[in-house]
Design an enzyme around this catalytic site. Structure first.
Site, PDB file in Angstrom:
ATOM      1  N   ASP A   1     -65.475  31.065  17.984  1.00  0.00           N
ATOM      2  CA  ASP A   1     -64.861  31.051  19.304  1.00  0.00           C
ATOM      3  C   ASP A   1     -65.843  30.422  20.279  1.00  0.00           C
ATOM      4  O   ASP A   1     -67.055  30.706  20.218  1.00  0.00           O
ATOM      5  CB  ASP A   1     -64.489  32.458  19.769  1.00  0.00           C
ATOM      6  CG  ASP A   1     -63.835  32.441  21.143  1.00  0.00           C
ATOM      7  OD1 ASP A   1     -62.669  32.010  21.221  1.00  0.00           O
ATOM      8  OD2 ASP A   1     -64.516  32.832  22.114  1.00  0.00           O
TER       9      ASP A   1
ATOM     10  N   GLU B   1       0.831  -1.198   0.000  1.00  0.00           N
ATOM     11  CA  GLU B   1       0.000   0.000   0.000  1.00  0.00           C
ATOM     12  C   GLU B   1       0.868   1.252   0.000  1.00  0.00           C
ATOM     13  O   GLU B   1       1.882   1.329   0.716  1.00  0.00           O
ATOM     14  CB  GLU B   1      -0.926  -0.006   1.210  1.00  0.00           C
ATOM     15  CG  GLU B   1      -1.869  -1.201   1.218  1.00  0.00           C
ATOM     16  CD  GLU B   1      -2.949  -1.088   2.276  1.00  0.00           C
ATOM     17  OE1 GLU B   1      -2.841  -0.187   3.132  1.00  0.00           O
ATOM     18  OE2 GLU B   1      -3.887  -1.895   2.245  1.00  0.00           O
TER      19      GLU B   1
ATOM     20  N   LYS C   1     -73.791  28.879  14.238  1.00  0.00           N
ATOM     21  CA  LYS C   1     -73.266  27.574  14.633  1.00  0.00           C
ATOM     22  C   LYS C   1     -74.028  27.083  15.870  1.00  0.00           C
ATOM     23  O   LYS C   1     -73.763  27.495  16.997  1.00  0.00           O
ATOM     24  CB  LYS C   1     -71.761  27.684  14.917  1.00  0.00           C
ATOM     25  CG  LYS C   1     -71.077  26.372  15.229  1.00  0.00           C
ATOM     26  CD  LYS C   1     -69.563  26.599  15.335  1.00  0.00           C
ATOM     27  CE  LYS C   1     -68.834  25.360  15.794  1.00  0.00           C
ATOM     28  NZ  LYS C   1     -69.008  24.202  14.908  1.00  0.00           N
TER      29      LYS C   1
ATOM     30  N   THR D   1     -66.542  23.450  21.477  1.00  0.00           N
ATOM     31  CA  THR D   1     -65.148  23.103  21.737  1.00  0.00           C
ATOM     32  C   THR D   1     -64.279  24.367  21.796  1.00  0.00           C
ATOM     33  O   THR D   1     -64.336  25.170  20.862  1.00  0.00           O
ATOM     34  CB  THR D   1     -64.603  22.207  20.608  1.00  0.00           C
ATOM     35  OG1 THR D   1     -65.511  21.139  20.386  1.00  0.00           O
ATOM     36  CG2 THR D   1     -63.243  21.652  20.972  1.00  0.00           C
TER      37      THR D   1
ATOM     38  N   GLU E   1     -10.777  -6.294  -0.656  1.00  0.00           N
ATOM     39  CA  GLU E   1     -11.064  -5.806  -2.001  1.00  0.00           C
ATOM     40  C   GLU E   1     -10.385  -6.615  -3.102  1.00  0.00           C
ATOM     41  O   GLU E   1     -10.289  -6.162  -4.253  1.00  0.00           O
ATOM     42  CB  GLU E   1     -10.676  -4.331  -2.123  1.00  0.00           C
ATOM     43  CG  GLU E   1      -9.206  -4.037  -1.889  1.00  0.00           C
ATOM     44  CD  GLU E   1      -8.849  -3.822  -0.424  1.00  0.00           C
ATOM     45  OE1 GLU E   1      -7.763  -3.283  -0.165  1.00  0.00           O
ATOM     46  OE2 GLU E   1      -9.661  -4.202   0.450  1.00  0.00           O
TER      47      GLU E   1
ATOM     48  N   HIS F   1     -75.770  26.017  10.725  1.00  0.00           N
ATOM     49  CA  HIS F   1     -75.298  24.684  11.126  1.00  0.00           C
ATOM     50  C   HIS F   1     -76.027  24.268  12.394  1.00  0.00           C
ATOM     51  O   HIS F   1     -76.159  25.057  13.333  1.00  0.00           O
ATOM     52  CB  HIS F   1     -73.787  24.732  11.398  1.00  0.00           C
ATOM     53  CG  HIS F   1     -73.239  23.505  12.067  1.00  0.00           C
ATOM     54  ND1 HIS F   1     -72.738  22.433  11.355  1.00  0.00           N
ATOM     55  CD2 HIS F   1     -73.097  23.180  13.383  1.00  0.00           C
ATOM     56  CE1 HIS F   1     -72.316  21.508  12.207  1.00  0.00           C
ATOM     57  NE2 HIS F   1     -72.525  21.933  13.442  1.00  0.00           N
TER      58      HIS F   1
ATOM     59  N   ARG G   1     -18.735  -1.954  -0.005  1.00  0.00           N
ATOM     60  CA  ARG G   1     -18.996  -2.792   1.147  1.00  0.00           C
ATOM     61  C   ARG G   1     -20.285  -2.314   1.811  1.00  0.00           C
ATOM     62  O   ARG G   1     -20.342  -1.209   2.343  1.00  0.00           O
ATOM     63  CB  ARG G   1     -17.846  -2.705   2.157  1.00  0.00           C
ATOM     64  CG  ARG G   1     -16.481  -2.954   1.543  1.00  0.00           C
ATOM     65  CD  ARG G   1     -15.384  -2.822   2.589  1.00  0.00           C
ATOM     66  NE  ARG G   1     -14.052  -2.878   1.975  1.00  0.00           N
ATOM     67  CZ  ARG G   1     -12.914  -2.977   2.662  1.00  0.00           C
ATOM     68  NH1 ARG G   1     -12.954  -3.012   3.979  1.00  0.00           N
ATOM     69  NH2 ARG G   1     -11.770  -3.023   2.043  1.00  0.00           N
TER      70      ARG G   1
ATOM     71  N   ASN H   1       0.227  -5.603   3.510  1.00  0.00           N
ATOM     72  CA  ASN H   1      -0.758  -6.469   4.151  1.00  0.00           C
ATOM     73  C   ASN H   1      -0.488  -7.891   3.696  1.00  0.00           C
ATOM     74  O   ASN H   1      -0.816  -8.263   2.561  1.00  0.00           O
ATOM     75  CB  ASN H   1      -2.191  -6.055   3.769  1.00  0.00           C
ATOM     76  CG  ASN H   1      -2.651  -4.845   4.562  1.00  0.00           C
ATOM     77  OD1 ASN H   1      -2.553  -4.823   5.778  1.00  0.00           O
ATOM     78  ND2 ASN H   1      -3.126  -3.823   3.872  1.00  0.00           N
TER      79      ASN H   1
ATOM     80  N   HIS I   1     -77.273  20.507  14.939  1.00  0.00           N
ATOM     81  CA  HIS I   1     -77.238  19.065  15.205  1.00  0.00           C
ATOM     82  C   HIS I   1     -78.664  18.598  15.445  1.00  0.00           C
ATOM     83  O   HIS I   1     -79.491  19.327  16.026  1.00  0.00           O
ATOM     84  CB  HIS I   1     -76.350  18.758  16.412  1.00  0.00           C
ATOM     85  CG  HIS I   1     -74.893  18.916  16.126  1.00  0.00           C
ATOM     86  ND1 HIS I   1     -74.044  17.848  16.003  1.00  0.00           N
ATOM     87  CD2 HIS I   1     -74.139  20.026  15.902  1.00  0.00           C
ATOM     88  CE1 HIS I   1     -72.827  18.275  15.747  1.00  0.00           C
ATOM     89  NE2 HIS I   1     -72.856  19.622  15.671  1.00  0.00           N
TER      90      HIS I   1
ATOM     91  N   GLU J   1       2.499   0.312   3.999  1.00  0.00           N
ATOM     92  CA  GLU J   1       2.597  -0.971   4.669  1.00  0.00           C
ATOM     93  C   GLU J   1       2.360  -2.081   3.665  1.00  0.00           C
ATOM     94  O   GLU J   1       1.926  -1.848   2.536  1.00  0.00           O
ATOM     95  CB  GLU J   1       1.550  -1.077   5.787  1.00  0.00           C
ATOM     96  CG  GLU J   1       0.111  -0.995   5.300  1.00  0.00           C
ATOM     97  CD  GLU J   1      -0.893  -1.002   6.445  1.00  0.00           C
ATOM     98  OE1 GLU J   1      -0.468  -1.034   7.606  1.00  0.00           O
ATOM     99  OE2 GLU J   1      -2.099  -0.970   6.145  1.00  0.00           O
TER     100      GLU J   1
ATOM    101  N   ASP K   1     -68.009  16.167  10.158  1.00  0.00           N
ATOM    102  CA  ASP K   1     -68.793  16.370  11.377  1.00  0.00           C
ATOM    103  C   ASP K   1     -69.913  15.359  11.565  1.00  0.00           C
ATOM    104  O   ASP K   1     -70.293  15.049  12.680  1.00  0.00           O
ATOM    105  CB  ASP K   1     -69.393  17.784  11.356  1.00  0.00           C
ATOM    106  CG  ASP K   1     -69.753  18.260  12.752  1.00  0.00           C
ATOM    107  OD1 ASP K   1     -69.300  17.635  13.720  1.00  0.00           O
ATOM    108  OD2 ASP K   1     -70.479  19.258  12.862  1.00  0.00           O
TER     109      ASP K   1
END
Length: 1253
Positions: free
Chosen positions: A744, A366, A807, A972, A387, A837, A433, A381, A839, A379, A630
């Site tokens: 609100d 290397e 509402k 709410t 590889e 609106h 790898r 190896n 219910h 070095e 709703d």
């Protein structure tokens, strides 16, 4: 089978003999013993048996019974199949993982019988069962130490007739003592000689040889050091020409381990210890030497083969410059961008140096090549490299087989290898790898069970596979390599393209991999152009960006498995009957071309004022369909105040979207979003509310969409900074919202103004709402008379609304009251569109809406018949039919809306688990005034709170609570306050009088306290006294300077929300690619809900693809399910089996996904098996310090009570043979050390707590 045929022709002459052989073949052909040779699991009518220990593939309990006749086949098979003499009769691979498998395959091809070794932790890995024989190493040693146990390995060789041992790379591959021990036992070492290993295994002696061979070297120490002080003394010696930065390298090292860069003298001690300890653990030797650090070089290496006679050849070069932590990641061959002169010098130096040492076997020299083209020896190896594959691909030479042949005594010419016989490469090879590491988290190794493992194939792709397979357990004990993928092509870019394709095909689920990093590198322009240095990764941090891999299928299976094992999550509230088995049929409605512009077109082209004008001028009654939001408050709502929402899932709305867009083309709007649906989507359905809105908008492009906006609370239940509300409205408008019904809960005009201004600035249609309570037709009802409502409408018009909404949340608007109220408003505001609106709790909804329409209302709300009535809206079909042919004709076809209703009749059956149980409406709503959504919600909550049987008392208490609170508007979240107080009264058996008298000593619900503190604003007629003062006695608002209550709009006192800062925080937590502007807003509204939603997304992915029945109940064994992920992409899922609960409480579930087996593992929460989990470090708390990655604790550096400063080492960990020091992030005193040496940790496990104070 070819070998068997040869044997049969020699040995079988009679018909009977042939039949017997066929019987044997019928069993033989179904089994395999490593390397492809046939084996037998059982053959009847044979009395003579051979017992063979640990024979690969299907060996049971470490032995395999083999009939004598078949044994003769195998004993002669190799000689017949391989005309050349075998180099060795029996070859051992003394390694693990992919390199062990590579050796076994090479040995098998040469006719050798193969032997493997394995640790207890590796007992299920491929290299064990690919061998003809495999032997377990000592279980008394650590997982790595077992492979370093020289005496045991040598003894196994002697006992089992092993003639040669190939050590692979790493572990004992460069250990001279191992080679010597084998030689002394009469076993060949497939590698360099002991002398070669002693020379090149010690990097110092290798450098001395380089000098002798006139090979350029980097300035460094001639001897090794055992301590940092020795290294420091040498560096500071004026006689040594070296300065910082330096690099500390283990004398006995490899694979990037035992190497640390030391920028300054202050870093030497810590870096030296890390390098030394890492080498000691991996190679048994912690000595290090020091070199001058060469900045930004290229890493070029030369593959060589020698036969021990001084004859050495090279197999050209490789470029290994793409590295992290000095470990190679992507390698290429040949190297590009080198001058012919430099390349030849490198070749010559490599061959000359190895020849001088009479090198034997494979080795790699290397070099570092600097910017000027100068090369320096690094070095040698003395082993095969990871590889080596790319060299094999460009030369056609099998390096591993060459090693085995050389070890058997062959010279290079005898195996046909001479330098002039090896042509210059004309192909290009590239290897990557794939490891179980997370690049986005500093390549933190990951551990776990692999659920999916699908390897790529195709022209030009080579795979060297190791420990990966479905079900494999990836532990922190070994190298993180899963597989090596090598591509070969005519040039570099073509090879990269093949690797990119292969990586995209590669599927791994269950553990993190570095796939995203590899793809980023392979697509990077600098890499493709050919020349990168070892600093490439550091210079390009964007390479670490995670891959946007969806992993949708496996996460979907995990969710189905969770439901199968543990049932529908209790928080979902699915307590009723199971879903219907009938699938809703989507109707076909023919589209008719409209002559006039739709309201949506008018708004888009001309704006909100033109929309309001068109509504007012419209002939007939306009209708809003509330079915998508709703109406289904008939079903059980979710926790606390999510009263108006349900569990209705997006997929069921999208299924009917196209017919809806036709049938309701003349509608005022479709209400589909906002209010409680926002948090319910995340909280319970695991759906993003923003994705719901955009997908519905795409499916229904030409009808206005409508939402609820809670004034200053947006879609939350508390006050937000003003810029949050403005930003929310802009995002909603941009995502497809048109009409914003702003209300609100207390009709507090200051809260309303903020919402009105925010919608107006966003360009939306402002439908300002006056919330209705009381009874304007009853002069004795009191406060809420006509004048009250007219006054509030005046304020709304002055604030700039485009449409007025009335509402009526509780369904209190009687027909006569509707006529009076709408008539009075219409008289005073002739040009203001009015939208009503209500219910239908009392059953008067249709009558009230018709009365309102006759009095001048322009639009009313209704719901599809199957989901109308009681606490929902009035019947859409009834309104359409009642007005047909009159001045109030809705313009809708009863035939078409009835087709929609048929779908919803069947769809409602899917939601049977959420049915509230309410059988009919009730006129007592006029007494208790409970809002429609809250009616079902409170009924459910009362049951959950143990108030079953006291529902009538709860309703009575609700009326009392309303009086105690000051006779307030109940919408709410003010309705939640009333409901909480009502349940508190019943649960504590209190009277109205006692609530007031005992207020100072009662522990009221938080919602009640916050109401009196002004969190919701100021009620129309002020707070009731003395109750308010008594409730607030001694209380202050957190975060204020002793304030007991707000005076005015609460949000006005909040500082602006820092979107940029919070986005950055979320990106750091969840990764940047997963965070959008919508996500930041969701977090701003519901921080905890959003975090929990994201956690579920990480675990299960998007669940909106699943049909509702599967979402709620899972699948049945044998059932096949089609799941559409997107256009043109579909999953076919089949449930194969659900296993029994194991001793550790796990249920294994088998699926087929697109015909391929998949498995998931689910913890059975009802198994009674306790989970022993370590504490996790607290996110955002500096002094709570966790493990950066999974691994083993090697050493704790501190104890309780120690004083530490920022940067002090706390814990030393090892993960996949990589050491990491956990350092202190702050100054302080150690409060707790939660780990000890030897502990196995997961990433994030608490290690140390430090008290910063």
């Amino acid at each position: 089978m070819m070998m068997l045929r040869q044997w049969s022709r020699r040995s079988v002459s009679s018909t009977l003999g042939r039949r017997r052989l066929q019987q044997q073949r019928s069993v033989i052909k179904h089994t395999n013993i490593g390397g492809g040779r046939a084996a037998v699991s059982t053959i009847a009518n044979n009395s003579s048996w051979i017992h063979q220990r640990s024979l690969g593939n299907d060996a049971d309990e470490n032995f395999f019974r083999l009939p004598t006749t078949a044994a003769r086949v195998f004993s002669s098979a190799a000689e017949e199949y391989h005309p050349e003499p075998r180099p060795f009769k029996k070859l051992m691979a003394a390694n693990r993982g992919e390199i062990a498998t590579r050796i076994l395959r090479a040995g098998t091809e040469l006719g050798c019988s193969t032997v493997g070794i394995y640790s207890h932790e590796d007992r299920f890995t491929q290299h064990r069962y690919k061998a003809d024989q495999a032997f377990q190493l000592s279980s008394d040693k650590s997982p790595v130490a077992a492979y370093l146990d020289i005496p045991t390995i040598v003894e196994l060789c002697v006992q089992n007739g092993v003639e040669a041992v190939h050590p692979g790379y790493g572990l004992l591959s460069e250990n001279a003592n191992f080679a010597k021990s084998l030689e002394e036992a009469g076993v060949k070492f497939v590698g360099p000689t002991v002398d070669n290993l002693n020379t090149f295994g010690d990097k110092t002696s290798a450098k001395e040889l380089a000098i002798k061979a006139n090979v350029p070297i980097i300035t460094g120490s001639d001897s090794t050091f055992s301590t940092p002080s020795e290294a420091k003394e040498w560096i500071e010696d004026p006689n040594n020409p070296i300065t910082y930065p330096v690099i500390v390298k283990a004398a006995m090292g490899g694979g990037g381990r035992g190497i640390r860069v030391v920028p300054t003298a202050d870093d030497l001690e810590s870096m030296f210890h890390l390098a030394s300890n890492e080498a000691l653990n991996a190679f048994g030797d912690g000595r290090c030497f020091v070199e001058k650090y060469v900045d930004q070089p290229r890493h070029i290496e030369v593959q060589c083969l020698g036969d021990g006679t001084g004859n050495v050849i090279h197999l050209f070069d490789r470029d290994c410059s793409v590295q992290r932590r000095h470990q190679k990641v992507i390698e290429t061959a040949p190297a590009t961008g080198l001058s012919r002169e430099t390349r030849q010098k490198i070749f010559d130096d490599a061959v000359r140096m190895l020849s001088l040492n009479k090198y034997k076997n494979a080795g790699t020299v290397e070099f570092l090549v600097d910017k000027d083209g100068n090369h320096y020896f690094m070095e040698v190896n003395p082993r095969v490299q990871v590889e080596h594959t790319i060299t094999e691909e460009i030369t056609g030479i099998d390096i591993v087989q060459s090693q085995i042949l050389i070890a058997s005594g062959k010279t290079l010419p005898e195996i046909g290898l001479t330098q002039d016989s090896i042509p210059e490469p004309t192909m290009y090879a590239m290897q990557c790898r794939v490891t179980t590491e997370n690049p986005a988290h500093d390549f933190r190794p990951d551990t776990g069970t692999i659920d999916v493992f699908r390897l790529p194939t195709g022209f030009g792709i080579r795979l060297d596979d190791g420990p990966g397979f479905p079900g494999a357990k990836i532990t922190p004990h070994y190298d993180s390599l899963l597989v090596k993928i090598t591509a070969k092509a005519r040039d570099r870019k073509a090879a990269a393209a093949k690797l990119i394709r292969a990586l995209r095909e590669f599927r791994v689920r269950g553990v993190q991999t570095n796939k995203s990093f590899l793809l980023n590198v392979l697509n990077h322009r600098d890499f493709l152009d050919g020349e990168v240095t070892t600093g490439f990764i550091a210079q390009n941090p964007d390479l670490l960006s995670p891959l946007k891999e969806k992993d949708r299928a496996q996460k979907l299976l995990q969710y189905i498995g969770e439901v199968l094992v543990n049932g529908t999550p209790k928080s979902l509230g699915a307590t009723g009957d199971p879903p219907s088995q009938v699938d809703p049929i989507v109707p076909q409605i023919d589209m008719q071309r409209e002559k006039n512009k739709s309201l949506k077109q008018i708004f888009d082209e001309e704006g909100p004022s033109a929309f309001a004008k068109a509504v007012r001028e419209h002939k007939g009654l306009l209708v809003t369909d509330t079915t998508w939001r709703d109406a289904v408050s008939l079903l059980l709502p979710c926790t606390h105040q999510s009263l108006l929402a349900t569990r209705l899932r997006t997929i069921d709305m999208l299924n009917i979207a196209e017919p809806t867009s036709v049938a309701l083309r003349n509608a005022y709007s479709v209400e589909c979003w906002g209010g409680a649906t926002f948090d319910v989507s995340m909280r319970f359905l695991n759906e993003c509310p923003w994705e719901r809105l955009t997908s519905l908008r795409e499916a229904v492009p030409d009808i206005p969409f409508q939402m609820l906006l809670r004034g200053a609370n947006a879609v939350g239940y508390t006050s937000y900074a003003d810029n949050v509300v403005f930003k929310f409205c802009q995002l909603a408008k941009d995502s497809g919202m048109d009409v914003f019904r702003v209300f609100d809960s207390l009709n507090y005009i200051e809260n309303m103004r903020l919402g009105i201004d925010a919608v107006g600035q966003a360009g939306g249609i402002v439908e300002g709402a006056v919330c209705y309570t009381g009874d304007v037709s009853d002069p004795e009802r009191g406060l809420y008379d006509l004048e009250y409502y007219l006054h509030f409408v005046r304020e709304l018009e002055a604030a700039g609304i485009h449409v007025l909404a009335i509402k009526d949340m509780a369904g209190l608007l009687k027909p006569n009251a509707a006529s009076m109220l709408v008539g009075a408003i219409r008289s005073e505001f002739p040009n203001l569109p009015i939208h009503v609106h209500t219910h239908d709790t009392a059953g008067t909804g249709v009558a009230s809406m018709l009365a309102a329409a006759h009095a001048g209302a322009d639009a009313v709300d209704a719901a599809t018949d199957a989901l109308s009535g009681t606490t929902a809206q009035p019947s859409l079909g009834a309104l359409v039919a009642s007005t047909k042919g009159t001045d109030l004709d809705t313009g809708l076809s009863l035939h078409e809306v009835s087709k929609l209703n048929e779908y919803w009749e069947e769809a409602r059956g899917l939601y049977a688990p959420f049915e509230s149980g309410q059988k009919s409406g009730s006129a007592d709503v006029y007494i208790h005034e409970m809002p429609g959504g809250q009616y079902t919600n409170l009924l459910y909550q009362s049951t959950q709170l143990g108030l079953t049987g006291q529902w009538s008392h709860v309703k009575t208490a609700y009326a009392a609570a309303n009086r105690l609170l000051g006779d307030i508007i109940k919408v709410t979240p003010s309705s939640k306050v009333t409901g909480d107080l009502a349940q508190f009264i019943v649960a504590n058996n209190l009277t109205e009088r006692e609530v007031v008298e005992k207020a100072e000593e009662l522990s009221f619900p938080n919602s009640v306290i916050e109401y009196f503190q002004g969190y919701l604003g100021i009620p129309p007629f002020g707070f009731p006294e003395p109750l308010r003062s008594r409730v607030l006695q001694g209380r202050t608002i957190e975060g204020t300077s002793g304030l007991s209550c707000f005076d005015g709009r609460p949000g006005a006192q909040l500082p602006p929300y820092d979107f940029d800062l919070n986005r950055k925080t979320l990106e750091e937590k969840w990764s940047a690619d997963k965070i959008s502007d919508h996500d930041v807003m969701s977090h701003a509204m519901y921080p905890q809900v959003f975090d929990e939603f994201m956690e579920r997304q990480e675990e299960y992915g998007k669940l909106s693809y699943l049909d509702t029945r599967t979402f709620l109940t899972g699948m049945k064994v044998g059932q096949e399910l089609n799941v559409s992920l997107e256009k043109g992409k579909q999953l076919i899922v089949k449930l194969i089996s659900v296993g029994e609960t194991t001793d550790d409480g796990i249920v294994n579930i088998q699926f087929e996904l697109n015909g391929q087996p998949r498995s998931v593992h689910v913890k059975d929460k009802r198994s009674g098996v306790a989970e022993t989990k370590r504490l996790k470090a607290l996110k955002g708390v500096t002094g709570s310090i966790g493990a950066a990655m999974p691994g083993v604790v090697l050493e704790t550096k501190v104890k309780k009570g120690d004083k530490v400063v920022k940067g002090d080492p706390l814990v030393l960990m090892s993960a996949m043979k990589m050491e990491t020091v956990i350092t202190s992030p702050c100054d302080g005193v150690v409060k707790q050390v939660a780990v000890t040496a030897g502990d196995q940790l997961d990433g994030g496990d608490l290690c140390v707590e430090i008290d910063e104070s």
